[in-house]
Design a protein around this motif. Structure first.
Motif, PDB file in Angstrom:
ATOM      1  N   TRP A  56       1.135  59.761  34.082  1.00 50.80           N
ATOM      2  CA  TRP A  56      -0.036  58.730  34.409  1.00 50.80           C
ATOM      3  C   TRP A  56       0.237  58.027  35.403  1.00 50.80           C
ATOM      4  O   TRP A  56       1.185  57.528  36.027  1.00 50.80           O
ATOM      5  CB  TRP A  56       0.124  57.622  33.102  1.00 50.80           C
ATOM      6  CG  TRP A  56      -0.941  57.255  32.674  1.00 50.80           C
ATOM      7  CD1 TRP A  56      -1.692  56.347  32.687  1.00 50.80           C
ATOM      8  CD2 TRP A  56      -1.461  57.945  31.170  1.00 50.80           C
ATOM      9  NE1 TRP A  56      -2.931  56.061  32.200  1.00 50.80           N
ATOM     10  CE2 TRP A  56      -2.890  57.076  31.298  1.00 50.80           C
ATOM     11  CE3 TRP A  56      -1.534  58.974  30.523  1.00 50.80           C
ATOM     12  CZ2 TRP A  56      -3.491  57.365  30.014  1.00 50.80           C
ATOM     13  CZ3 TRP A  56      -2.181  59.379  29.223  1.00 50.80           C
ATOM     14  CH2 TRP A  56      -3.470  58.574  29.426  1.00 50.80           C
TER      15      TRP A  56
ATOM     16  N   SER B 126       0.236  54.418  37.618  1.00 42.11           N
ATOM     17  CA  SER B 126       0.889  53.214  37.066  1.00 42.11           C
ATOM     18  C   SER B 126      -0.422  52.264  37.504  1.00 42.11           C
ATOM     19  O   SER B 126      -0.125  51.075  36.729  1.00 42.11           O
ATOM     20  CB  SER B 126       1.979  53.155  37.858  1.00 42.11           C
ATOM     21  OG  SER B 126       1.863  52.917  39.295  1.00 42.11           O
TER      22      SER B 126
ATOM     23  N   CYS C 284       1.734  46.384  35.796  1.00 38.85           N
ATOM     24  CA  CYS C 284       1.711  47.661  34.678  1.00 38.85           C
ATOM     25  C   CYS C 284       2.191  47.548  33.361  1.00 38.85           C
ATOM     26  O   CYS C 284       2.014  48.135  32.593  1.00 38.85           O
ATOM     27  CB  CYS C 284       1.850  49.047  35.521  1.00 38.85           C
ATOM     28  SG  CYS C 284       3.314  48.812  36.670  1.00 38.85           S
TER      29      CYS C 284
ATOM     30  N   THR D 287       0.765  53.281  30.838  1.00 40.31           N
ATOM     31  CA  THR D 287       1.862  53.287  31.723  1.00 40.31           C
ATOM     32  C   THR D 287       3.100  52.967  31.150  1.00 40.31           C
ATOM     33  O   THR D 287       4.286  53.236  31.371  1.00 40.31           O
ATOM     34  CB  THR D 287       1.621  52.645  33.131  1.00 40.31           C
ATOM     35  OG1 THR D 287       1.454  51.028  32.989  1.00 40.31           O
ATOM     36  CG2 THR D 287       0.208  53.338  33.606  1.00 40.31           C
TER      37      THR D 287
ATOM     38  N   THR E  90       4.825  58.465  28.277  1.00 40.91           N
ATOM     39  CA  THR E  90       4.068  58.819  29.372  1.00 40.91           C
ATOM     40  C   THR E  90       5.239  58.754  30.648  1.00 40.91           C
ATOM     41  O   THR E  90       6.037  57.920  30.805  1.00 40.91           O
ATOM     42  CB  THR E  90       2.933  57.873  29.877  1.00 40.91           C
ATOM     43  OG1 THR E  90       3.503  56.595  29.913  1.00 40.91           O
ATOM     44  CG2 THR E  90       1.729  58.052  28.619  1.00 40.91           C
TER      45      THR E  90
ATOM     46  N   SER F 263       5.080  57.460  33.919  1.00 36.99           N
ATOM     47  CA  SER F 263       4.560  56.689  35.022  1.00 36.99           C
ATOM     48  C   SER F 263       4.849  56.893  36.346  1.00 36.99           C
ATOM     49  O   SER F 263       6.159  56.775  36.931  1.00 36.99           O
ATOM     50  CB  SER F 263       4.693  55.224  34.513  1.00 36.99           C
ATOM     51  OG  SER F 263       3.917  54.387  35.291  1.00 36.99           O
TER      52      SER F 263
ATOM     53  N   SER G 133       4.163  55.951  40.565  1.00 40.02           N
ATOM     54  CA  SER G 133       3.878  54.804  41.433  1.00 40.02           C
ATOM     55  C   SER G 133       3.593  55.764  42.904  1.00 40.02           C
ATOM     56  O   SER G 133       3.646  56.782  43.028  1.00 40.02           O
ATOM     57  CB  SER G 133       4.540  53.705  41.576  1.00 40.02           C
ATOM     58  OG  SER G 133       3.989  52.615  42.369  1.00 40.02           O
TER      59      SER G 133
ATOM     60  N   THR H  60       7.794  52.109  35.586  1.00 45.43           N
ATOM     61  CA  THR H  60       7.660  53.257  36.360  1.00 45.43           C
ATOM     62  C   THR H  60       8.795  53.981  36.629  1.00 45.43           C
ATOM     63  O   THR H  60      10.025  53.434  36.902  1.00 45.43           O
ATOM     64  CB  THR H  60       7.177  52.591  37.567  1.00 45.43           C
ATOM     65  OG1 THR H  60       6.112  51.798  37.691  1.00 45.43           O
ATOM     66  CG2 THR H  60       7.102  53.655  38.810  1.00 45.43           C
TER      67      THR H  60
ATOM     68  N   ALA I  26      -0.487  60.527  40.895  1.00 42.62           N
ATOM     69  CA  ALA I  26      -0.036  61.145  39.570  1.00 42.62           C
ATOM     70  C   ALA I  26      -0.267  62.732  39.575  1.00 42.62           C
ATOM     71  O   ALA I  26       0.477  63.610  39.110  1.00 42.62           O
ATOM     72  CB  ALA I  26      -0.917  60.501  38.373  1.00 42.62           C
TER      73      ALA I  26
END
Length: 787
Positions: free
Chosen positions: A291, A293, A303, A309, A314, A316, A318, A336, A371
């Protein structure tokens, strides 16, 4: 040529216009569609029959036992809930649940700039430890072959010359039009190019002389068209659960509005799709959800307010700019996991990939571009070891991500010695290191969850104030099924009321002292809805021990707020995950801890607990050899020491003080010189004697003072009465005031009458004088001196 600042402002203006347009269409309330999600037992034939009998159109299966119905007598979009349309359907015994679908605002997470083009694919061939080492993974023979990736977006151009060779129809579907063809809708603005751009990053064909090279250029690529229409819970669930035994990796570069004021996440069906995916997908190894972020950095977004996220399910991702900086659009949050490259300021290069109408672009941007790069890298690792579970992949990402050359002021070292940032997670993904780990990986132990609940006590928070609340954790170690010693994800479940939600900040500190920012201030969030059982997730405690005191801090700005409840979900394992070995814990006779850990009681610790100190001891390498090696261990401190080194105590337990000889002695002067202190019963006796003595002294002092005051008040009373009576008999020529006789008083007290007529200048004398008023018909009152 436009300056980079001007370009950024132009893009934000376009974003603002798009959001304003959506706001005009949707308004503040929910927008109901003419579709229903229905849970029906018995299979598709029964669902079709029920739809027809109740005036619905059967649209197909969302996921097993969940079906999509449409009612043509209901407006496609409406602010009103159509209860009456499904009332009779809800009475059917086979119908277990149904819900009219709500159109949800979902925005694509890319940014566009009109900057000059730069040489292609810079992020894959930088060298000097600056790139993501994708080429090294290729050199080892890993190109994504046999791995299936699906892009959940606005469709992909399946006949693009750089995609068609790797296109996989089994990984594709058009949820918006409900047909197998994910081809995007074309218009003059090329609005639906987003999915095609993401697909090219993953699996653009290599060596064909066309456009670009995908990170996993031999992977199979598919697309689910689901963003080009109303995005409902059913649409999301259908996309997330599409062919989970065939698709390995789902890449999503979208989510709720990145406007700095939205708090939104997956609804009931999407949550079920995530849970089914990680538990059943890929033959039980778990679907991998990657995903983006979010791009709300300029809007001050977090986020942590994005439930996609922010989910443990998931991975996540960045962004980092070409020069290792935080992009202007990046959102910081504790969920993240890692970063890949993307666009930055006007003088930094962007991402090269396939584009709509069989073309190519060098201008793909935002976390939308990050991503898919991560999905491609994960495909390389999955080719190296197809047996990896969804959690194995997260562990590998954490262990191999590189913080070096990424510039942020919030880098910290957690309790396991790993660097982590709210902007970059654990660092830049490293494809070569990931495939190396994957090749020699042993699946991590079963995931457990330990749930800890606070006492239900509301705590109001003053303006510009804060509250701190604690939870003690034993890691549920007494419960085999829920025991968590080594942490993965941590969730703080918070219910909080606030007059302005954007003024709230939250921080969670682990027993190892690692402090995660769960929520930063959001200046645009003026909502008074607060948070209702919202799960704030952090990855920053990955690998730490779960036991000890957890602290939640809630800071309040210029608003009123109240923390209602909070709890913790600790996710992790009872035994230490150890790649490449079958051992579930460390034994000093068999192996050593990592260089940054210490062995104690069959486990490794990042730092020694209270009452122990780190040391290196010699140990034989094997039973038949005379050679020895050093083992890092935790050794016990002397009695009553809280902390120590090898030669002396540094601090003492409660009730003891540090003596001149660096030993701990009992902290009462009567016992100075007794270096070993007293036992528990002696301590209790001392405290009882001291307590009784203090109470007796206080009681004696009270009785003495009370007696003195009583004697003084009695003498004062006698003096006043004598003075008053003597004055009445004195000569009338004295300056005195006269009070009416008894019959004129009409029941009023002498004090009240005297005070109303101003006859008494000293009210203390009135009470004493009132007793004498009954014996005379006219009484003269004089000033009475105070005692």
């Amino acid at each position: 040529m436009r300056c980079s600042i001007c370009a950024d402002e132009t893009e934000e203006d376009e974003d603002s216009r798009a959001r304003n347009s959506l706001a005009q269409e949707f308004g503040d309330g929910p927008v109901y569609t003419h579709n229903w999600a229905v849970h029906i037992e018995g299979g598709a034939p029964i669902a079709e029959d029920l739809a027809e009998r109740h005036g619905f159109i059967y649209l197909g299966e969302i996921m097993p036992d969940y079906y999509n119905f449409r009612h043509n007598h209901v407006a496609k979009r409406s602010a009103e809930h159509s209860y009456h349309m499904h009332e009779t359907l809800s009475q059917e015994p086979m119908v277990k649940w149904l819900e009219q679908q709500v159109a949800k605002r979902r925005v694509k997470r890319d940014k566009q700039f009109n900057d000059p083009k730069w040489p292609r694919m810079w992020y894959l061939r930088r060298g000097v430890n600056l790139d993501m080492n994708v080429m090294h993974a290729w050199e080892k023979g890993f190109t994504g072959k046999g791995v299936v990736v699906s892009i959940l977006d606005d469709g992909i151009e399946k006949d693009h010359p750089d995609l068609k060779r790797n296109y996989d129809p089994e990984a594709s579907y058009d949820v918006n039009s409900m047909d197998p063809d994910p081809q995007p809708r074309y218009d003059y603005s090329n609005e639906n190019r987003h999915g095609t751009r993401c697909a090219g990053e993953v699996a653009a064909e290599a060596g064909n002389g066309i456009c670009s090279v995908g990170v996993a250029y031999n992977a199979s690529i598919g697309g689910v068209r689901m963003l080009d229409g109303d995005v409902t819970d059913a649409v999301e669930a259908s996309s997330l659960g599409r062919n989970p035994q065939h698709i390995d990796i789902y890449s999503a570069s979208w989510g709720p509005d990145d406007d700095g004021k939205t708090v939104d996440g997956p609804a009931a069906l999407a949550r079920k799709a995530f849970a089914d995916g990680i538990s059943k997908g890929r033959q039980g190894r778990g679907s991998i959800f990657v995903w983006a972020s979010g791009n709300g950095g300029r809007s001050g977004d977090s986020c942590s307010c994005d439930g996609y996220t922010n989910s443990i399910y998931t991975l996540s991702i960045s962004s980092a700019t070409e020069h290792g900086y935080i992009p202007w659009y990046s959102e910081a949050c504790s969920s993240t996991l890692a970063s890949t490259y993307s666009s930055g300021s006007g003088n930094e290069r962007q991402i090269v990939t396939t584009d709509l109408r069989k073309s190519c672009t060098e201008l793909h941007t935002g976390t939308s571009a990050s991503a898919p790069l991560a999905a491609g890298i994960i495909a390389l690792a999955l080719q190296a070891n197809p047996s990896l579970t969804w959690r194995d992949m997260q562990h590998i990402v954490v262990m191999t991500a590189r913080p070096a050359n990424l510039k942020a002021e919030d880098w910290i070292t957690n309790g396991m010695g790993r660097r982590v940032s709210h902007h970059f997670g654990f660092g830049l993904m490293d494809a070569s290191a990931m495939v190396d780990k994957a090749l020699n990986w042993t699946n991590v132990p079963e995931q457990h969850v330990c749930k800890l609940y606070s006492l239900p006590a509301s705590k109001g928070i003053l303006i510009n104030g804060k509250v701190e609340v604690m939870l003690e954790s034993d890691g549920c170690l007494g419960d085999y099924n829920n025991a968590v010693r080594y942490l993965e994800h941590v969730e703080a479940i918070v219910t909080l009321e606030a007059s302005r939600r954007g003024e709230i900040e939250m921080f969670l500190t682990s027993p190892h002292g690692t402090r995660s920012t769960l929520l930063a201030k959001r200046s645009r969030d003026s909502s008074h809805d607060g948070f209702n059982n919202w799960a704030f997730m952090t990855t920053h405690n990955w690998g730490e021990l779960s036991t000890g005191t957890w602290k939640l801090e809630v800071h309040n700005g210029l608003a009123s707020s109240e923390l209602k409840t909070w709890s913790l979900n600790l996710y992790g394992t009872a035994t230490r995950p150890q790649e490449g070995s079958q051992h579930t814990h460390y034994n000093p006779e068999q192996e050593k801890c990592p260089s940054y850990e210490y062995w104690l009681n069959d486990f490794c610790y990042s730092r020694c607990p209270d009452g122990f100190y780190p040391a290196n001891v010699s140990t034989s390498d094997n039973a038949t050899s005379n050679s020895t090696s050093l083992l890092a261990v935790c050794l016990s401190c002397p009695e009553f020491c809280n902390s120590c080194n090898a030669s002396s105590c540094l601090s003492c337990n409660n009730g003891y003080v540090l003596s001149n000889t660096s030993t701990c002695i009992v902290g009462h002067s009567s016992f100075e010189g007794h270096e070993h202190g007293l036992d528990t019963n002696d301590h209790r006796l001392v405290f009882v004697v001291i307590a009784v003595s203090v109470c007796f002294a206080a009681l004696s002092l009270f009785i003495l003072i009370f007696g003195i005051l009583q004697v003084k008040d009695g003498e004062c009373l006698r003096r006043k009465q004598h003075y008053i009576r003597a004055s009445v008999k004195e000569d009338d020529s004295l300056d005195r005031m006269v009070i009416p006789n008894k019959d004129a008083i009409n029941g009023l007290s002498a004090e009240m009458v005297a005070q109303r007529q101003g006859l008494l200048e000293d009210s203390d004398s009135a009470n004493e004088f009132s007793a004498d008023i009954t014996d005379i018909e006219t009484t003269k009152v004089v000033k009475v001196p105070k005692c």
